[in-house]
Design a protein around this motif. Structure first.
Motif, short mmCIF file in Angstrom:
data_model
loop_
_atom_site.label_atom_id
_atom_site.label_comp_id
_atom_site.label_asym_id
_atom_site.label_seq_id
_atom_site.Cartn_x
_atom_site.Cartn_y
_atom_site.Cartn_z
N LYS A 1 0.82 -1.21 0.00
CA LYS A 1 0.00 0.00 0.00
C LYS A 1 0.86 1.26 0.00
N LEU B 1 0.22 0.86 -4.00
CA LEU B 1 -1.13 1.34 -4.32
C LEU B 1 -1.27 2.85 -4.13
N GLU C 1 -2.43 5.64 -6.92
CA GLU C 1 -3.70 6.33 -6.71
C GLU C 1 -3.50 7.83 -6.58
N TRP D 1 -0.24 -1.41 -9.86
CA TRP D 1 -1.45 -1.34 -9.02
C TRP D 1 -2.17 -2.68 -9.01
N THR E 1 -2.65 -5.07 -5.76
CA THR E 1 -4.01 -5.42 -5.35
C THR E 1 -4.18 -6.93 -5.27
#
Length: 1007
Positions: free
Chosen positions: A882, A888, A892, A939, A943
């Motif tokens: 993350k 991530l 994002e 990503w 995930t």
């Protein structure tokens, strides 16, 4: 004057059809044109020979091209007078378009197919001569592309001669495979001779090339990567380090000599990945270094690879010493403490190439069920188990080893004969498939022409497609059945005390076999098997039929012991249910999928144990597809109505709890559906996130209805306000994971004339009741409602009016809150209020003119502070999916910064979904397509890793495991990687590239 073709056409076309031509009109025209041009009168003997080929049309094309390329009477005369020459040439042309192309380029090479033609002799000497080296390979050779082309021409000339004998049935498939391996060894020797000419001071070292895999086992395909290992030593008077440098240059040059593209193409890839430490290890090692590695570090799959090791080129004395040093180590492999885990990893490695999601398994000759790997793996595992004490089992060749296993009683004679027959059939089909284009493939064609060619080449008439397909499936089923029987059926008589096996294993022997298959607690496994199969009931009888197969499937999974334990628990829960064991017995796919998920995923196992009847959903991909949200809503709302609005009488005090209990059971069932589809590779990462979001949204929406009903009953009045739930974060992005909280904000809007304070109290009561209902103890994964992204966080009111939100955002909103609103999606509750909230926040998150540079700097500072402060102490930053570099959050925040800057002008950017935002940015020219692809790949992998961690462990984590080898291996297996190192390498590579994009695009490193 009339056209003779017109006169002959009806009779010739009919004859061509009888001979097997498919496009008879075209074939007739080609023959007529050739006769008119004087190229070749095709007599009866030649036409019959063409009709006897696998593909007469292909053979005719090739023959006419060859006759054009080979003017003069010699070839025509040979075709008329030499039946065997005619047969060899036409059969080659009827199978291999690639060899036809070679013949057209080198027309004189047809002579290698002649009756009584001069033998080509030893391939090693012939290929060395072709590159200008003597038989000792010591003379220098010419350099440049010419010598590489000469090597390829000479190699294919010999390949042509071999194919001619093969296709006429002069050689057994094992003889063909051995000849191909010897030809590859000769090419490596010639490549080494070329390398010596390129490398100054090559005499500083001795270098031996060790063939591995099919080359080492003398069972090579027509087209295959050639696996090798290099071993070197310094000659007297030369230092070891310098000698190794020279040897490495020689090895690299040898590989290039075989693999490089030339006008004559390449031979094949030389693959040295089976060397110690794989591609991360040195290309060349000394003998002492090889021995030290295998004695200390090697994994069992590496010993399996060494079963086929054979010196094939280079210094023969050094190659012999290598075998003397390594062979004893191979046969001690099964004595090591890590043997169980290594065999398990070895099995996964063998089948790692097969992507089960593409449907290729049904066409795979090599890796599919009942394919070549089933035979080879069975033979090799039995060799490793029994070859320690029985030296007759140590042949590197599959068919020879199988014969010795049968002779020694380790495999029944009938089973060994059936396996050998099937193996020969499958290898022959593999050879035919590869000969067509001389390409490395193991897939049976899916077109009728390709299937017809295979069937005719195998002599199957008059319906070659149907006959071939039927025979192939029959042989594959036979292989799979015997493969399962060899490993697992002998265990059952020992644990269930049943008669029927001539050579019954003692419990001790059964325990050893379970260890060899990967069971960490064989004694416990024996107890489970005994409990499942004991007795004379129908249930026990069916279990005795099922378990021999399922034990192998458990062994294929990351944790066989957990798989078997879970199977016992599910069987105990459902064993008396009539349909359960019948379903497993009659629907193989259900049993196989059940074994995989029980041995792979604690999360899925826990869900199944809480609702064992969900086994019934494993039957087909359609049963595992996520259900549409509308269908879920209808079922959930019906459950709420049944409990909160019964037809007669007042609702019970526990009506809301009962209703939500039913909804949570629905959620549990749907989570199992999605988890299984994910584990089986039937759902892409975006589809998983969307399905989990829909399940959460429906659960919350149904709980909201139950909460409203309870509050209304408690007050005796209808709710005086409209209420909606705004999904935030991953929930709002439709990207929920298995362990994600549901980030939400609550908004309400008093009805006209309602008292605002009373409306606020009622809305607050509904929100609290909703959270309470979803937090009640229940046998399902929790769905935590997290409202902390609301204005003022934990200090602010749980529920605000729409006007209150408007006032707050107008006066107090910070850039980070606008950024958080990019993921806001009013999904639940009053539709008009949802639209009103969306209209309120759109100008804030998509501001006219975009955010200013001060806001951009603030966002960048916040991101940098988050990177330095929020990562847990002591963890490897690069493994945090993350918050780690390229993880991530990095991806994002790039997407969200582009949205804040440009969404006012680019409507496609007004999305809550990360990948959709990246695609929109590319479409608007705001982001390079390559950069977007790099970010999206990182990503998606991050995930998938987070999801797999939850599936494997049963609890959420953002950190890729670095210490727990079994857990790391399980995650890699679930994600389809051969091993944890491959996963780690791929993740670091992708995130490293993604971080580079983040530095440029987000932080403005290129500004």
């Amino acid at each position: 004057m009339g056209d003779p073709w017109s006169d002959r056409r009806p009779s010739l076309v009919g004859r061509l059809a009888r001979l097997g031509f498919t496009d008879t009109g075209r074939a007739g025209r080609l023959i007529a044109e050739a006769e008119r041009a004087g190229t070749a009168p095709l007599g009866d003997g030649l036409l019959e020979a063409l009709g006897g080929t696998a593909d007469p049309d292909l053979a005719l094309d090739g023959l006419l091209r060859l006759l054009d390329a080979a003017p003069g009477p010699e070839l025509r005369a040979a075709l008329d007078a030499e039946p065997e020459t005619r047969a060899r040439l036409t059969r080659v042309l009827g199978v291999s378009a690639a060899l036809a192309d070679h013949l057209v380029r080198h027309a004189g090479d047809w002579r290698v197919l002649r009756d009584g033609g001069a033998p080509l002799g030893d391939p090693r000497a012939g290929l060395l001569e072709a590159v200008g080296a003597d038989a000792s390979a010591a003379d220098p050779v010419a350099q440049g592309p010419g010598v590489l082309a000469a090597l390829r021409v000479a190699y294919r000339r010999r390949l042509l001669a071999l194919a001619g004998r093969d296709l006429c049935g002069d050689l057994d498939v094992a003889d063909v495979a051995a000849a191909l391996a010897d030809l590859a060894a000769a090419a490596l020797e010639a490549g080494l001779a070329i390398a010596r000419a390129e490398v100054p001071g090559h005499d500083a070292c001795r270098l031996a090339v060790i063939g591995m895999g099919k080359c080492g086992g003398r069972e090579l395909n027509y087209v295959s990567d050639v696996d090798v290992v290099f071993v070197a030593e310094a000659r007297e008077g030369h230092g070891e380090d310098a000698a190794l440098r020279v040897a490495t240059r020689l090895a690299s040059a040898t590989m290039r000599a075989c693999s490089a593209s030339t006008p004559e193409g390449s031979l094949w890839e030389v693959d040295a990945a089976l060397r110690p430490e794989g591609r991360s290890g040195p290309l060349v090692r000394t003998l002492a270094s090889h021995r030290a590695y295998y004695e200390r570090w090697a994994k069992t799959w590496e010993f399996q690879a060494l079963l086929k090791a054979r010196p094939v080129a280079g210094d023969p004395g050094l190659g012999a010493r290598y075998m003397e040093a390594i062979t004893p180590i191979v046969w001690r492999a099964a004595e090591g403490e890590s043997f169980v885990a290594d065999v398990q990893a070895m099995r996964r490695r063998v089948e790692a190439d097969l992507d089960r999601r593409t449907g290729e398994a049904e066409r795979q000759l090599k890796l599919g069920p009942g394919g070549l790997r089933d035979v080879e793996f069975a033979v090799q595992l039995l060799q490793l188990v029994h070859g320690r004490a029985d030296e007759t089992l140590r042949s590197p060749t599959t068919l020879d080893a199988l014969s010795e296993l049968s002779r020694g009683g380790y495999v029944g004679r009938d089973d060994a004969a059936s396996l050998a027959t099937a193996y020969r059939f499958l290898r022959r089909v593999e050879h035919l498939v590869q000969l067509h284009r001389l390409r490395r493939t193991h897939l049976v064609p899916d077109d009728e022409a390709g299937l017809r060619r295979l069937g005719r080449a195998l002599g199957l008439r008059p319906d070659p497609v149907r006959e071939f397909t039927g025979e192939w499936r029959r042989q594959a089923r036979k292989v799979r059945r015997i493969h399962e029987k060899l490993f697992y059926r002998p265990l059952l008589p020992a644990v269930a005390r049943l008669p029927g096996e001539e050579a019954r294993l003692t419990p001790e022997a059964a325990r050893a076999r379970l260890e060899a298959l990967g069971y960490a607690d064989p004694a416990g496994a024996l107890r489970h098997i005994e409990a499942l199969t004991a007795g004379v009931s129908r249930r026990a009888a069916i279990q005795r039929t099922l378990l021999p197969v399922m034990l192998g499937w458990f062994a294929d999974a990351p944790d066989p012991d957990e798989g078997l334990l879970g199977f016992r628990k599910v069987s105990d829960a459902l064993g008396t249910t009539p349909w359960y064991l019948r379903l497993l017995r009659d629907e193989v796919v259900v049993a196989e999928r059940m074994a995989w998920l029980l041995g792979s995923s604690r999360y899925a196992t826990d869900l199944l144990l809480r609702a064992p009847e969900a086994v019934a959903t494993l039957g087909s991909a359609a049963d595992l597809a996520p259900r549409p949200r509308a269908s879920l809503r209808a079922e959930a709302f019906a459950a709420v109505r049944r409990h909160t609005q019964p037809d007669a009488g007042a609702p019970s005090a526990s009506a809301a709890e009962d209703a939500v209990g039913v909804v949570r059971a629905l959620r549990r069932r749907e989570l199992f559906r999605v988890a299984v589809a994910d584990l089986l590779g039937l759902a892409e990462v975006e589809a998983v996130g969307l399905a989990l979001t829909d399940i959460a949204a429906v659960t919350i929406e149904a709980a909201l209805r139950a909460a409203v009903s309870k509050v209304e009953r408690a007050t005796g009045e209808a709710l005086p306000t409209r209420i909606a739930v705004v999904a935030m974060g991953r929930f709002g992005g439709h990207e929920l994971g298995y362990g994600s909280d549901a980030d939400v904000m609550f908004v309400h809007d008093p009805l006209p004339g309602a008292d605002e304070r009373a409306a606020g109290r009622a809305a607050h009561g509904v929100a609290e009741e909703l959270r309470r209902l979803l937090s009640l103890p229940a046998p399902d994964p929790p769905l935590d409602i997290d409202p902390n992204l609301r204005p003022e966080g934990r200090q602010g009111p749980l529920v605000r009016t729409l006007a209150s939100y408007a006032a707050y955002y107008a006066r107090w909103s910070q850039p980070w809150e606008a950024q958080a609103l990019l993921r806001a999606d009013p999904l639940i509750g009053d539709p008009g209020l949802c639209e009103g909230f969306r209209a309120l926040i759109d100008p804030i998150r998509f501001p006219e003119g975009g955010v200013d540079e001060a806001a951009v700097r603030q966002i960048r500072r916040l991101k940098a502070r988050m990177e330095s402060e929020r990562l847990p102490r002591g963890v490897d930053r690069s493994l945090h999916t993350k918050l780690g570099p390229g993880g991530l959050a990095d991806v994002e925040w790039v997407a969200q910064l582009l949205q804040l800057r440009h969404a006012h002008a680019v409507p496609a950017l007004r999305t809550t979904r990360t990948l959709a935002a990246l695609d929109a940015a590319v479409g608007a020219g705001l982001l390079e397509e390559e950069d977007a692809s790099v970010l999206a790949e990182a990503w998606c992998l991050a995930t998938r890793i987070r999801g797999s961690l939850m599936l494997v462990r049963g609890r959420a984590s953002d950190l890729l495991p670095s210490e727990h080898h079994r857990e790391r291996t399980a995650v890699a297996s679930v994600l389809g990687y051969p091993g944890p190192g491959d996963l780690l390498e791929d993740y670091r590579r992708r995130t490293r590239r993604a971080r580079g994009v983040v530095e440029r695009v987000f932080y403005g490193a290129d500004e």
